[in-house]
Design a protein around this motif. Structure first.
Motif, PDB file in Angstrom:
ATOM      1  N   GLU A   1      73.694  48.151  17.064  1.00 42.60           N
ATOM      2  CA  GLU A   1      73.967  46.554  17.748  1.00 42.60           C
ATOM      3  C   GLU A   1      73.765  46.844  18.962  1.00 42.60           C
ATOM      4  O   GLU A   1      73.730  47.289  20.099  1.00 42.60           O
ATOM      5  CB  GLU A   1      75.392  46.905  16.954  1.00 42.60           C
ATOM      6  N   ILE A   2      73.531  45.374  19.951  1.00 41.33           N
ATOM      7  CA  ILE A   2      73.401  44.996  21.133  1.00 41.33           C
ATOM      8  C   ILE A   2      74.893  43.715  21.325  1.00 41.33           C
ATOM      9  O   ILE A   2      74.532  42.711  20.689  1.00 41.33           O
ATOM     10  CB  ILE A   2      72.517  44.368  21.990  1.00 41.33           C
ATOM     11  N   ASN A   3      75.040  43.388  22.252  1.00 41.93           N
ATOM     12  CA  ASN A   3      75.901  41.666  22.481  1.00 41.93           C
ATOM     13  C   ASN A   3      74.617  40.718  23.109  1.00 41.93           C
ATOM     14  O   ASN A   3      73.916  41.276  23.657  1.00 41.93           O
ATOM     15  CB  ASN A   3      76.748  42.303  23.786  1.00 41.93           C
ATOM     16  N   PHE A   4      74.259  40.027  22.140  1.00 38.69           N
ATOM     17  CA  PHE A   4      73.423  38.697  22.738  1.00 38.69           C
ATOM     18  C   PHE A   4      73.760  37.732  22.723  1.00 38.69           C
ATOM     19  O   PHE A   4      74.601  37.221  20.960  1.00 38.69           O
ATOM     20  CB  PHE A   4      72.542  39.061  21.711  1.00 38.69           C
ATOM     21  N   LEU A   5      73.990  36.741  23.696  1.00 41.36           N
ATOM     22  CA  LEU A   5      75.026  35.434  23.112  1.00 41.36           C
ATOM     23  C   LEU A   5      74.054  34.552  23.064  1.00 41.36           C
ATOM     24  O   LEU A   5      74.962  33.067  23.066  1.00 41.36           O
ATOM     25  CB  LEU A   5      75.141  35.635  24.853  1.00 41.36           C
ATOM     26  N   SER A   6      72.995  34.572  23.041  1.00 37.99           N
ATOM     27  CA  SER A   6      72.438  33.174  22.576  1.00 37.99           C
ATOM     28  C   SER A   6      71.872  33.360  20.816  1.00 37.99           C
ATOM     29  O   SER A   6      71.959  34.120  20.562  1.00 37.99           O
ATOM     30  CB  SER A   6      70.865  33.809  23.418  1.00 37.99           C
ATOM     31  N   LYS A   7      72.218  31.628  20.895  1.00 40.45           N
ATOM     32  CA  LYS A   7      72.494  31.923  18.765  1.00 40.45           C
ATOM     33  C   LYS A   7      70.918  31.042  18.701  1.00 40.45           C
ATOM     34  O   LYS A   7      70.568  30.190  19.604  1.00 40.45           O
ATOM     35  CB  LYS A   7      73.423  30.537  19.440  1.00 40.45           C
ATOM     36  N   GLY A   8      70.830  31.658  17.246  1.00 39.55           N
ATOM     37  CA  GLY A   8      69.736  30.947  16.724  1.00 39.55           C
ATOM     38  C   GLY A   8      69.408  31.309  15.691  1.00 39.55           C
ATOM     39  O   GLY A   8      69.814  32.503  14.996  1.00 39.55           O
ATOM     40  N   GLN A   9      68.232  31.229  14.837  1.00 42.49           N
ATOM     41  CA  GLN A   9      67.216  30.952  13.673  1.00 42.49           C
ATOM     42  C   GLN A   9      66.516  32.675  13.970  1.00 42.49           C
ATOM     43  O   GLN A   9      65.818  32.857  15.281  1.00 42.49           O
ATOM     44  CB  GLN A   9      67.055  30.075  13.425  1.00 42.49           C
TER      45      GLN A   9
END
Length: 401
Positions: free
Chosen positions: A364-372
């Motif tokens: 897992e990585i931290n990824f702030l961008s939201k999206g499909q």
């Protein structure tokens, strides 16, 4: 009156001169073409051309076999082998032909795989003259031979062929692009052969350097070899000569390079190959090949042999082309691991797509961008809420719009 007519004639002459120079000006001002291509071994299959187009593939690479075109000395028949039909079909579908000028011809050489006599060189040049006259003004990519470094060609012999062939192409087809030498592999041995070719002056006779970076390991490893190649180019030329990936594939044949790739793994490597080439600013990526070849160079294809059923690799390249249409690679975003690849693509409306994978284990990585989130094959998976994101060796697409 005489002066007036002189001015009119001068005007007409200048106008005609400008018209004649248009193709050359366009070529000088144009950037080298780019896109995704596939290698084929057929002519006259409109249904396959349609499927190639539908997958978003905009280039087709194939051999213009000299021995198939000239079966009688001085008689050149492009039509019977299907090259006229193929060229017309590609042009209709706005697919760029990438034609390889090869191999030898036993009408002139005892060895059908090599040219070693002056008679053979002159005959090859006549074949090139016929081909480039026939298919001129179509923005064709012309490649001079295929993988000469693993045959009998010494660098100085191949240089002679390249120099004369390039001269003929430039005279006949100002719209065309010359690529060479279709180098087999990016090994230490192939670089030695290539450096000798560059030392002779070969870079002055090509618009791009074509290489075949086959390997049994991950596509991302090619980055180091591209760096070595760029240093070699800079050593022998001040020109900006692009590097193109003219042939590269992974087979699902058991035992190929001691690998046992599943269709899913082949599809994964295909998309990662395209993405790493984009990251490395390689303008053209040609996948080998379109169809499984039965029991010969089998199972590199995007579709099955005989049945024509699409493999998972076809679905993957279709999704890649569809999802990233009209988007340009903007940057690679760094994470806590160099094994991770987060590529950001942006379109003219500033909308973003991220393509994300890792060459390491799933994590897992931290990824702030939201999206499909979509799968490698374009399947809608889930909506990412901006928290942690699980990534693995199979690329995923995150669309923020």
């Amino acid at each position: 009156m005489r002066k007036r007519w002189s001015l009119i004639l001068v005007g007409i002459f200048l106008m005609l001169l400008c018209i004649c120079l248009i193709p050359y000006v366009k070529k000088m001002n144009a950037t080298f073409p780019g896109g995704v291509g596939v290698n084929i071994h057929f002519t006259g299959k409109q249904a396959d051309i349609d499927r190639i187009r539908d997958a978003g593939i905009n280039m087709v690479r194939t051999d213009l076999f000299w021995s198939a075109i000239e079966k009688e000395q001085g008689v050149f028949d492009f039509n019977s082998f299907g090259y006229d039909e193929l060229t017309s079909e590609l042009e209709k579908e706005n697919i760029t032909p990438y034609y390889v000028l090869d191999y030898s011809n036993t009408l002139y050489e005892e060895d059908g795989a090599f040219i070693q006599t002056e008679k053979g060189f002159k005959a090859f040049d006549r074949y090139v003259d016929e081909a480039t006259q026939r298919y001129k003004n179509k923005n064709i990519i012309w490649e001079v031979w295929n993988e000469p470094n693993i045959g009998l060609w010494k660098p100085e012999e191949y240089y002679k062929l390249l120099k004369e062939t390039a001269k003929t192409i430039r005279a006949n087809d100002p719209s065309g692009y010359i690529v060479a030498p279709a180098l087999a592999g990016l090994s230490e041995e192939s670089f030695v052969w290539l450096e000798e070719l560059f030392r002779l002056g070969a870079l002055e006779h090509m618009d791009a350097i074509s290489v075949h970076p086959y390997r049994s390991w991950a596509p991302e490893t090619v980055a180091y070899e591209y760096d070595v190649l760029r240093e070699l180019v800079e050593k022998y030329s001040s020109k900006n000569v692009p590097i193109i990936s003219g042939e590269w594939g992974y087979s699902t044949e058991n035992g190929w390079y001691d690998l046992h790739l599943s269709e899913e793994e082949q599809a994964t490597y295909l998309v990662r190959m395209l993405l790493i080439n984009q990251l490395e600013k390689i303008p053209i990526s040609i996948w080998y090949g379109w169809e499984n070849d039965g029991t010969d160079e089998s199972n590199f294809g995007l579709i099955e042999y005989d049945t024509g059923n699409p493999k998972l690799a076809y679905q993957a390249i279709n999704a890649y082309s569809y999802l990233l249409a009209d988007y340009q690679l903007s940057e690679r975003i760094q994470t806590n691991s160099s094994d991770d690849y987060v590529l950001k693509f942006v379109n003219d409306n500033k909308e973003e797509i991220f393509v994300i994978w890792s060459v390491g284990t799933t994590h897992e990585i931290n990824f702030l961008s939201k999206g499909q989130v979509y799968s490698l094959f374009g399947k809608k998976l889930y909506f990412h809420d901006g928290s942690t994101l699980e990534i693995g060796q199979q690329p995923i697409y995150l669309i923020t719009k």
